[in-house]
Design a protein around this motif. Structure first.
Motif, mmCIF file in Angstrom:
data_model
loop_
_atom_site.group_PDB
_atom_site.id
_atom_site.type_symbol
_atom_site.label_atom_id
_atom_site.label_comp_id
_atom_site.label_asym_id
_atom_site.label_seq_id
_atom_site.Cartn_x
_atom_site.Cartn_y
_atom_site.Cartn_z
ATOM 1 N N VAL A 46 0.839 -1.192 0.000
ATOM 2 C CA VAL A 46 0.000 0.000 0.000
ATOM 3 C C VAL A 46 0.879 1.249 0.000
ATOM 4 O O VAL A 46 2.086 1.175 0.183
ATOM 5 C CB VAL A 46 -0.955 -0.002 1.214
ATOM 6 N N SER A 47 0.253 2.389 -0.181
ATOM 7 C CA SER A 47 1.019 3.618 -0.388
ATOM 8 C C SER A 47 1.513 4.248 0.904
ATOM 9 O O SER A 47 2.262 5.225 0.866
ATOM 10 C CB SER A 47 0.161 4.637 -1.151
ATOM 11 N N TRP A 48 1.109 3.711 2.037
ATOM 12 C CA TRP A 48 1.552 4.252 3.323
ATOM 13 C C TRP A 48 2.376 3.193 4.055
ATOM 14 O O TRP A 48 2.270 1.995 3.757
ATOM 15 C CB TRP A 48 0.340 4.661 4.168
ATOM 16 N N PRO A 49 3.192 3.590 5.020
ATOM 17 C CA PRO A 49 3.919 2.598 5.805
ATOM 18 C C PRO A 49 2.953 1.723 6.594
ATOM 19 O O PRO A 49 2.041 2.231 7.249
ATOM 20 C CB PRO A 49 4.783 3.452 6.743
ATOM 21 N N PRO A 60 0.985 -7.931 15.892
ATOM 22 C CA PRO A 60 -0.233 -8.731 15.751
ATOM 23 C C PRO A 60 -1.420 -7.954 15.182
ATOM 24 O O PRO A 60 -2.399 -8.568 14.731
ATOM 25 C CB PRO A 60 -0.524 -9.185 17.198
ATOM 26 N N GLN A 61 -1.356 -6.622 15.204
ATOM 27 C CA GLN A 61 -2.457 -5.792 14.725
ATOM 28 C C GLN A 61 -2.197 -5.203 13.336
ATOM 29 O O GLN A 61 -3.079 -4.545 12.772
ATOM 30 C CB GLN A 61 -2.694 -4.638 15.704
ATOM 31 N N LEU A 62 -1.016 -5.425 12.803
ATOM 32 C CA LEU A 62 -0.611 -4.763 11.562
ATOM 33 C C LEU A 62 -1.588 -5.054 10.422
ATOM 34 O O LEU A 62 -2.068 -4.131 9.752
ATOM 35 C CB LEU A 62 0.805 -5.203 11.198
ATOM 36 N N ASP A 63 -1.892 -6.314 10.196
ATOM 37 C CA ASP A 63 -2.774 -6.673 9.088
ATOM 38 C C ASP A 63 -4.175 -6.099 9.277
ATOM 39 O O ASP A 63 -4.830 -5.694 8.299
ATOM 40 C CB ASP A 63 -2.842 -8.187 8.938
ATOM 41 N N ALA A 64 -4.634 -6.039 10.522
ATOM 42 C CA ALA A 64 -5.970 -5.502 10.784
ATOM 43 C C ALA A 64 -6.043 -4.020 10.442
ATOM 44 O O ALA A 64 -7.048 -3.551 9.881
ATOM 45 C CB ALA A 64 -6.345 -5.724 12.248
ATOM 46 N N TYR A 65 -4.988 -3.269 10.749
ATOM 47 C CA TYR A 65 -4.993 -1.848 10.418
ATOM 48 C C TYR A 65 -5.003 -1.637 8.906
ATOM 49 O O TYR A 65 -5.668 -0.721 8.401
ATOM 50 C CB TYR A 65 -3.781 -1.151 11.050
ATOM 51 N N VAL A 66 -4.282 -2.477 8.180
ATOM 52 C CA VAL A 66 -4.307 -2.376 6.720
ATOM 53 C C VAL A 66 -5.700 -2.714 6.194
ATOM 54 O O VAL A 66 -6.247 -2.012 5.324
ATOM 55 C CB VAL A 66 -3.240 -3.291 6.095
ATOM 56 N N GLN A 67 -6.301 -3.781 6.710
ATOM 57 C CA GLN A 67 -7.616 -4.183 6.240
ATOM 58 C C GLN A 67 -8.670 -3.121 6.526
ATOM 59 O O GLN A 67 -9.567 -2.887 5.720
ATOM 60 C CB GLN A 67 -8.030 -5.508 6.887
ATOM 61 N N ARG A 68 -8.591 -2.469 7.678
ATOM 62 C CA ARG A 68 -9.548 -1.401 7.997
ATOM 63 C C ARG A 68 -9.454 -0.264 6.992
ATOM 64 O O ARG A 68 -10.457 0.386 6.667
ATOM 65 C CB ARG A 68 -9.306 -0.891 9.413
ATOM 66 N N ALA A 69 -8.259 -0.005 6.497
ATOM 67 C CA ALA A 69 -8.095 1.044 5.492
ATOM 68 C C ALA A 69 -8.653 0.608 4.143
ATOM 69 O O ALA A 69 -9.313 1.390 3.443
ATOM 70 C CB ALA A 69 -6.623 1.408 5.363
ATOM 71 N N LEU A 70 -8.405 -0.641 3.770
ATOM 72 C CA LEU A 70 -8.815 -1.116 2.449
ATOM 73 C C LEU A 70 -10.317 -1.387 2.376
ATOM 74 O O LEU A 70 -10.966 -1.036 1.389
ATOM 75 C CB LEU A 70 -8.035 -2.383 2.094
ATOM 76 N N ASP A 71 -10.863 -2.012 3.417
ATOM 77 C CA ASP A 71 -12.293 -2.319 3.441
ATOM 78 C C ASP A 71 -12.727 -2.587 4.879
ATOM 79 O O ASP A 71 -12.596 -3.713 5.365
ATOM 80 C CB ASP A 71 -12.600 -3.527 2.569
ATOM 81 N N PRO A 72 -13.220 -1.568 5.570
ATOM 82 C CA PRO A 72 -13.578 -1.743 6.982
ATOM 83 C C PRO A 72 -14.692 -2.754 7.198
ATOM 84 O O PRO A 72 -14.852 -3.264 8.304
ATOM 85 C CB PRO A 72 -13.991 -0.343 7.424
ATOM 86 N N ARG A 73 -15.459 -3.074 6.151
ATOM 87 C CA ARG A 73 -16.535 -4.061 6.298
ATOM 88 C C ARG A 73 -15.973 -5.451 6.599
ATOM 89 O O ARG A 73 -16.643 -6.285 7.225
ATOM 90 C CB ARG A 73 -17.391 -4.116 5.035
ATOM 91 N N ALA A 84 -13.020 -5.886 8.174
ATOM 92 C CA ALA A 84 -11.995 -5.747 9.209
ATOM 93 C C ALA A 84 -12.442 -6.383 10.510
ATOM 94 O O ALA A 84 -13.647 -6.436 10.807
ATOM 95 C CB ALA A 84 -11.670 -4.273 9.430
ATOM 96 N N PRO A 85 -11.508 -6.826 11.324
ATOM 97 C CA PRO A 85 -11.866 -7.337 12.644
ATOM 98 C C PRO A 85 -12.324 -6.205 13.551
ATOM 99 O O PRO A 85 -12.146 -5.015 13.246
ATOM 100 C CB PRO A 85 -10.551 -7.956 13.142
ATOM 101 N N SER A 86 -12.894 -6.568 14.695
ATOM 102 C CA SER A 86 -13.334 -5.546 15.650
ATOM 103 C C SER A 86 -12.153 -4.757 16.160
ATOM 104 O O SER A 86 -10.993 -5.185 16.055
ATOM 105 C CB SER A 86 -14.052 -6.212 16.825
ATOM 106 N N TYR A 87 -12.440 -3.607 16.714
ATOM 107 C CA TYR A 87 -11.384 -2.699 17.145
ATOM 108 C C TYR A 87 -10.777 -3.081 18.483
ATOM 109 O O TYR A 87 -9.683 -2.662 18.833
ATOM 110 C CB TYR A 87 -11.903 -1.255 17.199
ATOM 111 N N GLY A 88 -11.502 -3.859 19.271
ATOM 112 C CA GLY A 88 -10.961 -4.352 20.521
ATOM 113 C C GLY A 88 -10.765 -3.285 21.583
ATOM 114 O O GLY A 88 -9.850 -3.380 22.398
ATOM 115 N N VAL A 89 -11.628 -2.271 21.560
ATOM 116 C CA VAL A 89 -11.539 -1.197 22.559
ATOM 117 C C VAL A 89 -12.878 -1.082 23.263
ATOM 118 O O VAL A 89 -13.909 -1.523 22.737
ATOM 119 C CB VAL A 89 -11.158 0.140 21.895
ATOM 120 N N PRO A 90 -12.915 -0.491 24.441
ATOM 121 C CA PRO A 90 -14.195 -0.317 25.144
ATOM 122 C C PRO A 90 -15.201 0.434 24.278
ATOM 123 O O PRO A 90 -14.879 1.429 23.649
ATOM 124 C CB PRO A 90 -13.803 0.499 26.380
ATOM 125 N N GLY A 91 -16.447 -0.110 24.232
ATOM 126 C CA GLY A 91 -17.494 0.473 23.425
ATOM 127 C C GLY A 91 -17.648 -0.147 22.070
ATOM 128 O O GLY A 91 -18.644 0.102 21.372
#
Length: 224
Positions: free
Chosen positions: A171-174, A200-213, A215-222
């Motif tokens: 992808v075009s970003w680091p 362990p989260q690297l691929d998830a951050y890329v996937q959220r950018a490419l297609d958040p539908r 992507a895995p859950s964010y794993g944060v409160p709420g």
């Protein structure tokens, strides 16, 4: 005041760079990488413009050797600069100007190059190369191993305070851009801890950018 390593993963095509210095925020000025193109470190008396310019030359199809040779012609006060580059074919090149500071030296192999200035001894870059080549796994793991080998060999003549790790993929970003801009402890270990958390989260951050539908859950409160 800096030692660094630029590298290519022959298996994945990823590029990465790791760097450390006694100066603050070294990675903000000195580390450059572009997916499918290469990685460039510009250090010593730093001219940050050499990083993007070097990547542009690599993207135009120049080899690392030819790109660094061109930077020698185009750069201002090039005698004060250190520049390291690796290209898409794993070729490496290094320029170390004669006005580099303190003990300065360099080492390189296929897919990896290292250089430094104000070093504790001349063996640091080769130790970094050996650390990278002897490590297995993700390029990030290998870059951390390389920098640990460099600090174990002596690193800078004085204490280092900042460090960074940058990795690019398709992808075009680091896909990873981790920094410790200042610490009185070891910045390399600080970045290593960040990498352990981030990897362990690297691929998830890329996937959220490419297609958040997808992507895995964010794993944060709420997050539901």
């Amino acid at each position: 005041m800096t030692f660094s390593v630029v590298a290519r993963c022959a298996e994945t095509g990823m590029f990465g760079l790791a760097i450390s210095s006694s100066s603050p925020a070294v990675a903000a000025r000195c580390s450059y990488a572009r997916a499918g193109v290469g990685a460039v470190a510009t250090q010593n008396v730093t001219d940050p413009s050499l990083g993007p310019l070097g990547l542009d030359l690599l993207e135009q199809g120049l080899s690392a050797v030819d790109a660094v040779a061109k930077l020698r012609q185009m750069g201002k006060f090039i005698e004060y600069r250190q520049v390291l580059a690796v290209d898409r074919n794993g070729l490496t090149a290094i320029h170390s100007g004669p006005n580099s500071l303190g003990i300065w030296t360099q080492a390189q192999a296929e897919d990896v190059a290292s250089g430094g200035n104000m070093l504790a001894n001349e063996g640091v870059p080769q130790a970094i190369i050996n650390g990278f080549l002897s490590a297995d796994g993700h390029i990030g793991d290998r870059l951390i191993a390389a920098m640990r080998a460099g600090i174990a060999q002596g690193g800078e003549a004085g204490p280092v305070h900042s460090a960074g790790l940058k990795i690019v993929d398709k992808v075009s970003w680091p896909v990873a851009d981790l920094r410790c801009d200042w610490t009185e402890d070891c910045p390399i270990e600080a970045v290593a801890s960040l990498w352990d958390l981030y990897r362990p989260q690297l691929d998830a951050y890329v996937q959220r950018a490419l297609d958040p539908r997808e992507a895995p859950s964010y794993g944060v409160p709420g997050d539901e």
